[in-house]
Design a protein around this motif. Structure first.
Motif, PDB file in Angstrom:
ATOM      1  N   MET A  92      95.866  20.341  20.602  1.00 33.06           N
ATOM      2  CA  MET A  92      96.000  22.050  20.923  1.00 33.06           C
ATOM      3  C   MET A  92      96.052  23.111  19.889  1.00 33.06           C
ATOM      4  O   MET A  92      96.367  23.142  19.023  1.00 33.06           O
ATOM      5  CB  MET A  92      96.934  21.687  21.922  1.00 33.06           C
ATOM      6  N   THR A  93      95.338  23.902  21.346  1.00 31.83           N
ATOM      7  CA  THR A  93      95.695  25.494  20.154  1.00 31.83           C
ATOM      8  C   THR A  93      96.947  25.829  19.500  1.00 31.83           C
ATOM      9  O   THR A  93      97.742  25.088  20.806  1.00 31.83           O
ATOM     10  CB  THR A  93      95.120  26.748  20.686  1.00 31.83           C
ATOM     11  N   PHE A  95      98.357  28.617  21.482  1.00 33.53           N
ATOM     12  CA  PHE A  95      99.106  28.969  22.738  1.00 33.53           C
ATOM     13  C   PHE A  95      99.716  27.690  23.254  1.00 33.53           C
ATOM     14  O   PHE A  95     100.243  27.426  24.446  1.00 33.53           O
ATOM     15  CB  PHE A  95      97.879  30.024  23.102  1.00 33.53           C
ATOM     16  N   GLU A  96      98.832  26.943  23.559  1.00 34.65           N
ATOM     17  CA  GLU A  96      98.488  25.737  24.321  1.00 34.65           C
ATOM     18  C   GLU A  96      99.427  24.980  23.557  1.00 34.65           C
ATOM     19  O   GLU A  96     100.338  23.799  24.534  1.00 34.65           O
ATOM     20  CB  GLU A  96      97.588  24.761  24.037  1.00 34.65           C
ATOM     21  N   ALA A 115     102.223  32.485  30.629  1.00 37.17           N
ATOM     22  CA  ALA A 115     101.222  32.761  29.904  1.00 37.17           C
ATOM     23  C   ALA A 115     101.577  33.328  29.098  1.00 37.17           C
ATOM     24  O   ALA A 115     101.711  33.740  27.627  1.00 37.17           O
ATOM     25  CB  ALA A 115      99.668  33.332  30.345  1.00 37.17           C
ATOM     26  N   THR A 119     102.736  33.870  25.285  1.00 33.10           N
ATOM     27  CA  THR A 119     102.237  35.158  24.292  1.00 33.10           C
ATOM     28  C   THR A 119     102.988  35.744  23.554  1.00 33.10           C
ATOM     29  O   THR A 119     103.367  35.705  22.408  1.00 33.10           O
ATOM     30  CB  THR A 119     101.087  35.990  25.186  1.00 33.10           C
ATOM     31  N   SER A 130      96.495  35.007  16.445  1.00 35.34           N
ATOM     32  CA  SER A 130      95.751  33.955  16.308  1.00 35.34           C
ATOM     33  C   SER A 130      96.122  32.356  17.632  1.00 35.34           C
ATOM     34  O   SER A 130      96.858  31.405  17.205  1.00 35.34           O
ATOM     35  CB  SER A 130      96.570  33.015  14.730  1.00 35.34           C
ATOM     36  N   LEU A 131      96.881  33.512  18.800  1.00 37.10           N
ATOM     37  CA  LEU A 131      97.298  32.424  19.750  1.00 37.10           C
ATOM     38  C   LEU A 131      96.352  31.218  19.871  1.00 37.10           C
ATOM     39  O   LEU A 131      96.419  29.929  20.282  1.00 37.10           O
ATOM     40  CB  LEU A 131      96.790  33.109  20.940  1.00 37.10           C
ATOM     41  N   HIS A 132      95.094  31.808  19.875  1.00 34.41           N
ATOM     42  CA  HIS A 132      93.767  30.482  20.542  1.00 34.41           C
ATOM     43  C   HIS A 132      93.343  29.572  19.458  1.00 34.41           C
ATOM     44  O   HIS A 132      92.627  28.940  18.923  1.00 34.41           O
ATOM     45  CB  HIS A 132      92.749  30.971  21.162  1.00 34.41           C
ATOM     46  N   LYS A 133      93.790  29.969  18.556  1.00 36.19           N
ATOM     47  CA  LYS A 133      93.348  29.113  17.029  1.00 36.19           C
ATOM     48  C   LYS A 133      94.071  27.538  16.846  1.00 36.19           C
ATOM     49  O   LYS A 133      95.454  26.736  17.572  1.00 36.19           O
ATOM     50  CB  LYS A 133      94.183  29.400  15.316  1.00 36.19           C
ATOM     51  N   ARG A 134      93.463  26.155  16.561  1.00 41.82           N
ATOM     52  CA  ARG A 134      94.024  24.966  16.185  1.00 41.82           C
ATOM     53  C   ARG A 134      95.127  24.712  15.523  1.00 41.82           C
ATOM     54  O   ARG A 134      94.608  25.357  14.207  1.00 41.82           O
ATOM     55  CB  ARG A 134      93.357  23.822  16.084  1.00 41.82           C
TER      56      ARG A 134
END
Lengths: 292, 279
Positions: A92-93, A95-96, A115, A119, A130-134
């Motif tokens: 998951m990223t 964020f996830e 969300a 955030t 870097s919200l959507h980085k793994r």
């Protein structure tokens, strides 16, 4: 509200072939609302066991915990846990990972609101870009930032930190302590942190609880730390009491922790084995909580 | 770059050439027996292994099947790609069945000690049973299906033979999930379904795909046996038919086809597997 969280007579024993091993014995502590407490002691003394019982990941063998007027039974998202290894789910990223918890707690809120919460906290810990980085694309320190954001985003009644900066280099550790104290100042969530870093404990805490060595670890001494808040690292370190308190803590860890440990009656079944072996037992059992 | 090319192109080609050369050397060839006046009396095969067709003979007898891969000249006389396609279809069904049954069993094994203790011995006993032993049972089970008995029996055999790697690897994967991930699920109090889909399955995927890949290999192995015994059109059925028809060149053609297809399937699965491992 005083005594927001009460740990009374908390005891943990594990069955072993040589009889029950007592890890923590009769641990008593009252925590006020909005207080930041550090639990300090030698590694393997059972501090993480106390935290793990508070988190509900480990069942107390005796005694009980009351949080906000209710007796705790099992884990739950009303306590935000920051583990030593960030424990992010690698598929998951960032964020996830935070959303996983937010979805659990704020299930009545709309998807956009949830969300926004995730955030917000990720941005506050400095991961807005870097919200959507793994996790594999993040540094160790950034991962722990996600871990902190995840815990705070739950708006928990209590924050439990299990040596949260133990695996970081000292520069990153200082940065993250700053991030933590800043977030904590804004939210004032009652916090219990396990650490063996004396300076970290002094910088962050209102009170430092020193634990005696295991087996049968208990509260040794409680040290009040009343440096003014908001705290600046430089100001804290230049405070006239800093080195006195530091000295006191180190004195305790070097001398009194052991003395109290040996003064405690040894568990009857373990008396035949050499002390070195007995001392190691709690560390082994503590391992699942501290995979490092 | 040169050594790179040497590694993946020249050396493998050299290996193939060596094997082809060895094959040609030991194979038989036609020789005419002549009488005193030089008239051909009869033809016989000579060589180290007289019955083994040579490379050239194999090519000559097979070229029509290779050059017209999709031709259909009769039930058992079709292009090799067409036969492969039939076989792949059957494998896909049987393999899909194996995954559908095997993955949940693997999860149960990984999650429950009681389940493991109860069923592990029987799994260990069933696992080494050869497809050749399962097929007759499969045919008997679906005896009432009439014309479809062969197909259903083959599917049953493929599924039951190929599911074990999926079962065992999934179980290992579930047991190998780090306590950390489970702690996260517990601390957040995720529901059972959420824990399964958000934590357990993603954490197990790399192991599951290793199982899937091994299962596919076995499924492809089984198809040939199944087709041989049921006489279905497909690479395996063709192989068996041509053995009975004494066209030995086509046996070799089938073997090479089976090997190539198996190799390609394994490569494809490895690619997918690597994708999940990299996370």
């Amino acid at each position: 509200m005083s005594d927001y969280c009460q740990l009374s007579g908390l005891t943990k024993t594990y069955p072993t072939p040589r009889g029950p091993a007592v890890i923590v014995k009769d641990f008593n502590l009252n925590i006020r609302k909005g207080e930041f407490i550090s639990l300090i002691g030698h590694s393997g003394c059972g501090k993480s066991t106390v935290l793990s019982m508070l988190a509900g990941l480990s069942e107390p063998s005796g005694g009980g915990i009351i949080l906000a007027g209710k007796e705790l039974a099992g884990p739950g998202p009303d306590r935000g846990v920051v583990f030593q290894s960030p424990c992010l789910l690698p598929w998951m990223t960032a964020f996830e990972n935070v959303m996983l918890g937010v979805d659990q707690v704020f299930f009545t809120a709309s998807r956009e609101e949830r969300a926004q919460i995730a955030t917000y906290y990720l941005t506050v810990v400095g991961l807005g870009d870097s919200l959507h980085k793994r996790p594999s694309e993040l540094s160790q320190g950034m991962r722990q930032r996600v871990g902190i954001a995840r815990a705070f985003a739950l708006k928990p009644k209590m924050l439990l930190l299990d040596e949260p900066f133990g695996m970081l280099d000292s520069l990153t550790r200082y940065e993250l302590q700053q991030v933590l104290i800043e977030l904590w100042r804004r939210n004032r969530i009652t916090a219990l942190m396990v650490t063996h870093d004396v300076d970290e404990a002094l910088f962050l805490s209102d009170r430092i609880v020193c634990m005696t060595d295991g087996p049968a670890a208990e509260v040794g001494e409680v040290i009040e730390v009343d440096f003014p808040r908001p705290r600046e690292r430089k100001a804290v370190m230049e405070h006239p009491d800093y080195y006195k308190l530091r000295e006191e803590l180190i004195q305790f860890l070097e001398v009194r922790a052991h003395r109290k440990g040996t003064a405690a009656p040894p568990p009857p079944s373990a008396s035949a084995s050499p002390p070195a072996v007995r001392r190691r037992a709690p560390a082994d059992i503590e391992a699942p909580m501290n995979p490092a | 770059m040169r050594s790179f090319k040497l590694d993946w192109l020249i050396l493998p080609l050299l290996g193939i050439l060596l094997v082809l050369g060895g094959w040609q050397a030991v194979s038989g060839r036609k020789a005419a027996r002549k009488d005193a006046e030089g008239k051909v009396v009869s033809e016989e095969r000579v060589g180290l292994i007289p019955a083994l067709p040579s490379v050239v003979e194999t090519w000559q007898a097979s070229r029509i099947y290779i050059l017209e891969p999709f031709a259909k000249r009769g039930e058992m006389d079709q292009g090799i790609a067409r036969f492969t396609w039939y076989s792949l279809l059957l494998v896909a069904k049987g393999y899909g069945l194996a995954l559908l049954i095997g993955t949940p069993i693997g999860f149960l094994l990984g999650l429950s000690k009681v389940f493991t203790k109860t069923f592990d011995p029987i799994i260990q006993i069933l696992r080494p049973v050869s497809p050749l032993a399962w097929l007759p049972l499969g045919l008997v089970l679906f005896l009432d299906a009439g014309k479809e008995a062969g197909t259903l029996g083959a599917l049953f055999t493929i599924a039951i033979c190929s599911m074990w790697p999926t079962v065992l690897n999934t179980a290992v994967g579930v047991r190998a999930i780090p306590q950390d991930y489970l702690n996260v699920a517990r601390v957040l109090k995720l529901s059972r379904t959420k824990t399964l889909f958000k934590v357990l399955i993603p954490a197990t995927l790399p192991y599951m795909f290793t199982g899937f890949r091994l299962s596919l290999g076995i499924a492809w192995l089984v198809i040939v046996a199944a087709e041989m015994l049921t006489g279905r059109p497909g690479v395996g059925g063709f192989l068996w038919q041509e053995y009975n028809a004494l066209v030995y060149e086509h046996i070799i053609l089938s073997i090479i086809t089976i090997g190539l297809v198996g190799f390609i399937l394994d490569r494809l699965m490895s690619l997918i597997e690597a994708r999940f491992k990299s996370i």
